[in-house]
Scaffold this motif. Structure first.
Motif, mmCIF file in Angstrom:
data_model
loop_
_atom_site.group_PDB
_atom_site.id
_atom_site.type_symbol
_atom_site.label_atom_id
_atom_site.label_comp_id
_atom_site.label_asym_id
_atom_site.label_seq_id
_atom_site.Cartn_x
_atom_site.Cartn_y
_atom_site.Cartn_z
ATOM 1 N N GLN A 116 -1.051 -3.496 -1.274
ATOM 2 C CA GLN A 116 -0.551 -2.131 -0.444
ATOM 3 C C GLN A 116 -1.153 -2.367 0.941
ATOM 4 O OE1 GLN A 116 2.388 -0.985 -2.045
ATOM 5 N NE2 GLN A 116 1.556 0.651 -1.021
ATOM 6 N N TRP A 117 -2.333 -2.988 1.013
ATOM 7 C CA TRP A 117 -2.802 -3.032 2.574
ATOM 8 C C TRP A 117 -1.876 -3.581 3.581
ATOM 9 C CZ3 TRP A 117 -6.832 -0.162 3.535
ATOM 10 C CH2 TRP A 117 -7.793 0.190 2.434
ATOM 11 N N MET A 118 -1.173 -4.613 3.088
ATOM 12 C CA MET A 118 -0.048 -5.084 4.011
ATOM 13 C C MET A 118 1.152 -4.015 4.439
ATOM 14 S SD MET A 118 1.766 -8.824 4.052
ATOM 15 C CE MET A 118 2.521 -8.582 2.489
ATOM 16 N N ILE A 119 1.293 -3.239 3.419
ATOM 17 C CA ILE A 119 2.225 -2.263 3.635
ATOM 18 C C ILE A 119 1.724 -1.261 4.550
ATOM 19 C CG2 ILE A 119 3.599 -0.333 2.619
ATOM 20 C CD1 ILE A 119 4.344 -3.162 1.578
ATOM 21 N N TYR A 120 0.428 -0.774 4.481
ATOM 22 C CA TYR A 120 -0.308 -0.040 5.387
ATOM 23 C C TYR A 120 -0.397 -0.410 6.882
ATOM 24 C CZ TYR A 120 -1.727 2.405 1.031
ATOM 25 O OH TYR A 120 -1.740 3.240 -0.243
ATOM 26 N N VAL A 121 -0.449 -1.715 6.844
ATOM 27 C CA VAL A 121 -0.763 -2.482 8.340
ATOM 28 C C VAL A 121 0.740 -2.284 8.724
ATOM 29 C CG1 VAL A 121 -0.922 -4.726 9.600
ATOM 30 C CG2 VAL A 121 -2.448 -3.965 7.726
ATOM 31 N N TYR A 122 1.643 -2.687 8.028
ATOM 32 C CA TYR A 122 3.255 -2.565 8.740
ATOM 33 C C TYR A 122 3.419 -1.139 9.185
ATOM 34 C CZ TYR A 122 4.437 -7.500 7.423
ATOM 35 O OH TYR A 122 4.677 -8.672 7.361
ATOM 36 N N ARG A 123 3.176 -0.185 8.292
ATOM 37 C CA ARG A 123 3.325 1.211 8.505
ATOM 38 C C ARG A 123 2.706 1.648 9.861
ATOM 39 N NH1 ARG A 123 2.743 3.651 2.641
ATOM 40 N NH2 ARG A 123 4.880 3.227 1.946
ATOM 41 N N CYS A 124 1.328 1.077 10.037
ATOM 42 C CA CYS A 124 0.558 1.510 11.250
ATOM 43 C C CYS A 124 1.229 1.146 12.518
ATOM 44 C CB CYS A 124 -0.865 1.017 11.042
ATOM 45 S SG CYS A 124 -1.741 1.904 10.048
ATOM 46 N N PHE A 125 2.037 -0.141 12.322
ATOM 47 C CA PHE A 125 2.642 -0.724 13.484
ATOM 48 C C PHE A 125 3.984 -0.210 13.498
ATOM 49 C CE2 PHE A 125 -1.223 -3.335 13.310
ATOM 50 C CZ PHE A 125 -1.444 -3.625 14.690
ATOM 51 N N GLY A 126 4.325 0.466 12.965
ATOM 52 C CA GLY A 126 5.764 1.400 13.199
ATOM 53 C C GLY A 126 6.930 1.177 12.178
ATOM 54 N N ALA A 127 6.668 0.369 11.148
ATOM 55 C CA ALA A 127 7.762 -0.002 10.108
ATOM 56 C C ALA A 127 8.062 1.382 9.030
ATOM 57 C CB ALA A 127 7.397 -1.260 9.300
#
Length: 195
Positions: A116-127
């Motif tokens: 889920q950390w990868m999902i959080y990183v993508y969300r932080c960058f706008g995904a």
């Protein structure tokens, strides 16, 4: 028309070389505190080496991630669909972010594969990613232009292509994946694709 092609063939490589210099400077700025903090540790050589390898790597990854986020927020903002000239100032700033983001994809995101950390990183960058999404490995180059619905699955070796680089200009387009979708291995979703 011939002058524009000649100008583009000179300006774009110069811009890319300048971007590499800026990203190299950012990396050296990031590495400086890592070595400075670890240099004052008064422990044996073996343990200091282990400390540098493990904590230095984690500290470097965190600093790289935060620096890339600052570059995105301060220089680029939100990426929108459209085409931009290769000589535009915004595209130059986006190239700085793109090179930093490439380093994040190589150095940070492989350690977050399938979490889920990868999902959080993508969300932080706008995904825009819904709940219950599973992404096996990094596959997004322009997070702002990706929309993934809830409970979707993206397998390994998937490419979500949101940018196309041409000699005179660069085109950005969105990729949208609906809810309960499954994108299998070695799939290629081109820009302006809706699944």
């Amino acid at each position: 028309d011939n002058r524009e092609e000649m100008k583009s063939s000179i300006v774009v490589p110069l811009m890319k070389m300048l971007v590499l210099g800026i990203v190299g400077t950012l990396l050296s700025i990031i590495l400086f505190p890592v070595f400075w903090i670890l240099s004052w540790c008064d422990i044996s050589f073996f343990f200091r080496t282990l400390l540098i390898i493990y904590s230095g790597r984690i500290l470097f990854q965190c600093l790289l991630l935060s620096t890339t986020y600052l570059v995105k927020v301060l220089l680029v903002g939100r990426v929108r669909k459209g085409s931009f000239s290769n000589s535009s100032g915004w595209l130059f700033r986006w190239m700085i972010f793109d090179y930093c983001w490439s380093l994040v994809k190589i150095i940070v995101l492989p350690y977050l594969n399938g979490t889920q950390w990868m999902i959080y990183v993508y969300r932080c960058f706008g995904a825009q990613i819904g709940d219950g999404v599973f992404i096996e490995e990094p596959c997004i180059r322009v997070p702002d232009l990706v929309c993934i619905g809830s409970n979707s699955y993206i397998s390994s070796q998937v490419s979500l292509r949101c940018v196309r680089e041409k000699p005179e200009y660069v085109v950005f387009g969105a990729v949208c994946i609906g809810e309960y979708s499954s994108v299998q291995s070695r799939s290629f979703l081109d820009m302006n694709t809706v699944v």
